[in-house]
Motif scaffolding. Structure first.
Motif, short mmCIF file in Angstrom:
data_model
loop_
_atom_site.label_atom_id
_atom_site.label_comp_id
_atom_site.label_asym_id
_atom_site.label_seq_id
_atom_site.Cartn_x
_atom_site.Cartn_y
_atom_site.Cartn_z
N LEU A 2 0.84 -1.18 0.00
CA LEU A 2 0.00 0.00 0.00
C LEU A 2 0.89 1.24 0.00
N TYR A 3 0.58 2.21 -0.84
CA TYR A 3 1.30 3.48 -0.85
C TYR A 3 0.32 4.63 -0.98
N GLY A 21 -5.18 5.15 0.18
CA GLY A 21 -3.95 4.63 -0.40
C GLY A 21 -4.21 3.82 -1.66
N SER A 22 -3.14 3.42 -2.29
CA SER A 22 -3.20 2.62 -3.51
C SER A 22 -2.30 1.41 -3.37
N GLN A 52 -6.14 8.80 -2.49
CA GLN A 52 -4.73 8.73 -2.15
C GLN A 52 -4.18 10.15 -2.15
N GLY A 53 -3.03 10.33 -1.51
CA GLY A 53 -2.38 11.63 -1.52
C GLY A 53 -3.08 12.72 -0.74
N HIS A 54 -3.97 12.35 0.16
CA HIS A 54 -4.69 13.32 0.98
C HIS A 54 -3.81 13.73 2.17
N SER A 55 -4.32 14.63 2.99
CA SER A 55 -3.65 15.05 4.23
C SER A 55 -4.55 14.70 5.39
N ASP A 72 -8.57 10.67 -6.65
CA ASP A 72 -9.05 9.34 -7.04
C ASP A 72 -9.00 9.24 -8.56
N GLY A 73 -8.06 9.89 -9.18
CA GLY A 73 -7.98 10.01 -10.62
C GLY A 73 -8.21 11.47 -11.04
#
Length: 86
Positions: A2-3, A21-22, A52-55, A72-73
């Motif tokens: 997961l990243y 995450g992804s 993903q990439g949220h704070s 999410d895209g």
């Protein structure tokens, strides 16, 4: 693996919170670390969906973990609070 997931520490409950995450897929799962094991938690009030990439941060005044943004895209301008049950 997961990243691009995010974690924060819930000071009120003494737990680590993990969201999104992804990996093989993009996740919308809510997870908590109890100090012993990871527990997947239901979110009866709903959650902000796959991202993903949220704070994330813990707001001591609100006694909630706050999630902001992510993708999410496409870009998202979502803010969501988690108090351990909703």
């Amino acid at each position: 693996g997961l990243y691009a997931a995010r974690m924060s520490f819930d000071e009120a409950r003494g737990r680590i919170f993990l969201y999104g995450g992804s990996g093989a897929t993009t996740s919308s799962s809510v997870w908590e670390w109890s100090g012993v094991t990871w527990i997947e938690r239901p979110s009866p009030g709903g959650n902000p969906g796959i991202r993903q990439g949220h704070s994330m941060l813990f707001d001591a005044n609100l006694q909630q973990t706050i999630l902001i943004g992510g993708v999410d895209g496409g870009g998202m301008e979502t803010t969501w609070g988690w108090n351990g049950s909703a």
